[in-house]
Write a protein that holds these residues in place. Structure first.
Motif, PDB file in Angstrom:
ATOM      1  N   UNK A 104       0.851  -1.744   0.087  1.00  0.00           N
ATOM      2  CA  UNK A 104      -0.201   0.075   0.170  1.00  0.00           C
ATOM      3  C   UNK A 104       0.810   1.012   0.073  1.00  0.00           C
ATOM      4  N   UNK A 105       0.602   2.389  -0.887  1.00  0.00           N
ATOM      5  CA  UNK A 105       1.091   3.607  -0.777  1.00  0.00           C
ATOM      6  C   UNK A 105       0.530   4.456  -0.468  1.00  0.00           C
ATOM      7  N   UNK A 106       0.659   5.542   0.312  1.00  0.00           N
ATOM      8  CA  UNK A 106      -0.595   5.655   0.962  1.00  0.00           C
ATOM      9  C   UNK A 106      -0.098   7.562   0.889  1.00  0.00           C
ATOM     10  N   UNK A 107       1.399   7.449  -0.613  1.00  0.00           N
ATOM     11  CA  UNK A 107       2.212   9.184  -0.122  1.00  0.00           C
ATOM     12  C   UNK A 107       1.215   9.923  -1.374  1.00  0.00           C
ATOM     13  N   UNK A 108       0.850   9.509  -2.692  1.00  0.00           N
ATOM     14  CA  UNK A 108       0.240  10.079  -3.692  1.00  0.00           C
ATOM     15  C   UNK A 108      -0.564  11.613  -3.068  1.00  0.00           C
ATOM     16  N   UNK A 109      -0.428  12.212  -3.750  1.00  0.00           N
ATOM     17  CA  UNK A 109      -0.922  13.439  -3.876  1.00  0.00           C
ATOM     18  C   UNK A 109      -2.765  13.781  -4.203  1.00  0.00           C
ATOM     19  N   UNK A 110      -2.910  12.758  -5.337  1.00  0.00           N
ATOM     20  CA  UNK A 110      -4.640  12.546  -5.194  1.00  0.00           C
ATOM     21  C   UNK A 110      -5.373  11.334  -5.305  1.00  0.00           C
ATOM     22  N   UNK A 111      -4.531  10.625  -4.713  1.00  0.00           N
ATOM     23  CA  UNK A 111      -4.572   8.633  -4.813  1.00  0.00           C
ATOM     24  C   UNK A 111      -4.220   7.666  -4.191  1.00  0.00           C
ATOM     25  N   UNK A 127      -4.573  -1.912  -7.914  1.00  0.00           N
ATOM     26  CA  UNK A 127      -5.779  -1.342  -7.386  1.00  0.00           C
ATOM     27  C   UNK A 127      -5.241   0.388  -7.519  1.00  0.00           C
ATOM     28  N   UNK A 128      -6.312   1.317  -7.205  1.00  0.00           N
ATOM     29  CA  UNK A 128      -6.312   2.870  -6.679  1.00  0.00           C
ATOM     30  C   UNK A 128      -7.712   3.521  -6.328  1.00  0.00           C
ATOM     31  N   UNK A 129      -7.863   4.086  -5.570  1.00  0.00           N
ATOM     32  CA  UNK A 129      -9.032   4.179  -4.712  1.00  0.00           C
ATOM     33  C   UNK A 129      -8.786   5.907  -4.870  1.00  0.00           C
ATOM     34  N   UNK A 142      -8.189   0.195   5.238  1.00  0.00           N
ATOM     35  CA  UNK A 142      -8.852  -1.026   5.205  1.00  0.00           C
ATOM     36  C   UNK A 142      -9.049  -1.651   3.980  1.00  0.00           C
ATOM     37  N   UNK A 143     -10.326  -0.935   3.828  1.00  0.00           N
ATOM     38  CA  UNK A 143     -11.288  -2.222   2.606  1.00  0.00           C
ATOM     39  C   UNK A 143     -10.396  -2.004   1.381  1.00  0.00           C
ATOM     40  N   UNK A 144      -9.140  -1.311   1.221  1.00  0.00           N
ATOM     41  CA  UNK A 144      -8.389  -1.684  -0.166  1.00  0.00           C
ATOM     42  C   UNK A 144      -7.322  -3.024  -0.051  1.00  0.00           C
ATOM     43  N   UNK A 145      -7.193  -2.684   0.973  1.00  0.00           N
ATOM     44  CA  UNK A 145      -6.066  -3.970   2.164  1.00  0.00           C
ATOM     45  C   UNK A 145      -7.043  -5.078   1.565  1.00  0.00           C
ATOM     46  N   UNK A 146      -8.166  -5.230   2.126  1.00  0.00           N
ATOM     47  CA  UNK A 146      -8.851  -6.414   1.855  1.00  0.00           C
ATOM     48  C   UNK A 146      -9.110  -6.816   0.773  1.00  0.00           C
ATOM     49  N   UNK A 147      -9.404  -6.059  -0.237  1.00  0.00           N
ATOM     50  CA  UNK A 147     -10.048  -6.298  -1.517  1.00  0.00           C
ATOM     51  C   UNK A 147      -8.736  -7.654  -1.787  1.00  0.00           C
ATOM     52  N   UNK A 148      -7.729  -6.353  -1.853  1.00  0.00           N
ATOM     53  CA  UNK A 148      -6.551  -6.857  -2.562  1.00  0.00           C
ATOM     54  C   UNK A 148      -5.923  -8.162  -2.174  1.00  0.00           C
TER      55      UNK A 148
END
Length: 381
Positions: A104-111, A127-129, A142-148
């Motif tokens: 997981x990468x939380x560093x993006x400015x938009x996603x 995937x990205x959100x 959490x939801x993104x990680x669970x889906x992956x």
């Protein structure tokens, strides 16, 4: 069963120096990691080859290989072609398809970006959100990680997370101004929510591990990660540097210049992040005429060079790697950073300093997250 080691390695033949002797009670875990590390970088070989490469006895290798096959980390891949007499050697290799890693990468400015990765750092599913508001960020992650995890086609070895901010070795976010997190145990929260091993690190520290393992960086390298914020990851003599308060590399909130500048999210004026972060830089470019774009980019590059010069001078670094949008960084900005760096350091020693873009693109933190999990769970990378 997982293994740990006191001497984690991040590239072929470039193991981190151990902090001390391997104690007898840790020897088996160390030897497991040594076998896995050797196969990770050198591919299939016989048990006799492994004994020669690792310096372990054939009896020890036979025992360890049997154990690692039973644990699902090594597989027999067939026999070696041989024209000589005798029984052909059976080859063994890391079971590269036997486990997956979620990054997981939380560093993006938009996603927010997530991926299922192979043990070799390859992206299997990505995937990205859209970046949620701070109050909704944790639930979305959490939801993104669970889906992956659900999408993985093999057991998940662990989850690696690169986050902005100052992160301690336990995965606690000591300070992340952009998210409003202070003393937040992100690692513990995600582990409890997902029921899997989780490792959290600063995003730039994750990125520099990926550059060292997969990008060919040298032993003395500073990686500057430019996204929603600005941070850096540092290796000196092949050793990750964290600092006394785990804030090594936090160059984003260093004030550059004495001429004021834009206000930073931290409340100060003229921080490097206020000049160089993607949102700040894009905003200034959007407000300016195209004729002024090169000047704005060169000014930002000069500010970066001002921040980098004392680091290069103090640590005698050989290489600076930039990670971020190439359309902003690769060109006038990078050229100005290198010019400023060279004019502000000792030419005799630092004129050869290299400044370059990473070739790993926007997946560098994800791949660094995979390195973290490999190192933490298996003692290899």
């Amino acid at each position: 069963m997982t293994a740990t080691t006191s001497a984690r390695a991040f590239a072929p033949g470039r193991a981190l120096r151990p902090g001390g002797k391997v104690l007898p009670e840790h020897a088996r875990a160390h030897n497991r990691s040594l076998v896995l590390q050797t196969l990770f970088h050198q591919a299939a070989m016989s048990r006799a080859d492994l004994a020669r490469e690792t310096g372990l006895t054939r009896v020890t290798i036979s025992d360890l290989v049997g154990e690692l096959i039973a644990d699902g980390f090594i597989v027999e891949t067939g026999t070696r072609e041989s024209s000589g007499p005798g029984k052909p050697a059976i080859l063994v290799d890391l079971d590269r398809a036997g486990h997956r890693i979620v990054g997981l990468d939380l560093s993006g400015s938009e996603v927010v970006i997530g991926a299922v990765l192979g043990l070799d750092g390859s992206i299997i599913e990505r995937r990205e959100i859209p970046l949620p508001v701070a109050g909704d960020l944790l639930d979305a992650v959490v939801e993104l990680a669970r889906g992956l995890v659900d999408a993985a086609d093999a057991p998940v070895l662990g989850i690696g997370v690169g986050s902005p901010g100052v992160v301690d070795p336990r995965g606690v976010i000591l300070a992340a101004p952009n998210f409003g997190w202070v003393g937040f145990d992100l690692e513990g929260v995600l582990r409890n929510a997902l029921g899997l091993p989780v490792l959290v690190a600063n995003d730039a520290n994750a990125a520099v591990l990926a550059e060292y393992t997969f990008g060919g960086a040298g032993d003395d390298v500073l990686l500057v990660k430019i996204g929603r914020g600005v941070g850096s990851g540092l290796l000196a003599g092949g050793q990750p540097m964290r600092g006394a308060r785990f804030a090594a590399g936090e160059i984003g909130h260093v004030t550059v210049g004495t001429d004021g500048g834009p206000e930073c999210v931290c409340g100060k004026i003229g921080c490097l992040e206020a000049w160089l972060s993607v949102p700040s830089l894009a905003q200034r470019l959007d407000a300016a005429s195209p004729a002024d774009h090169d000047r704005i980019l060169r000014d930002a590059g000069e500010r970066l060079g001002i921040a980098l010069a004392p680091i290069v001078g103090a640590l005698d670094l050989s290489e600076i790697v930039l990670s971020g949008p190439p359309e902003l960084l690769d060109g006038p900005l990078m050229d100005a950073a290198l010019e400023t760096l060279r004019t502000r350091t000792l030419a005799e020693f630092h004129d050869g300093v290299r400044v370059r873009m990473t070739a790993q693109g926007q997946d560098i933190v994800l791949r660094g997250a995979a390195v973290m999990v490999l190192s933490g769970q298996l003692g290899v990378s």
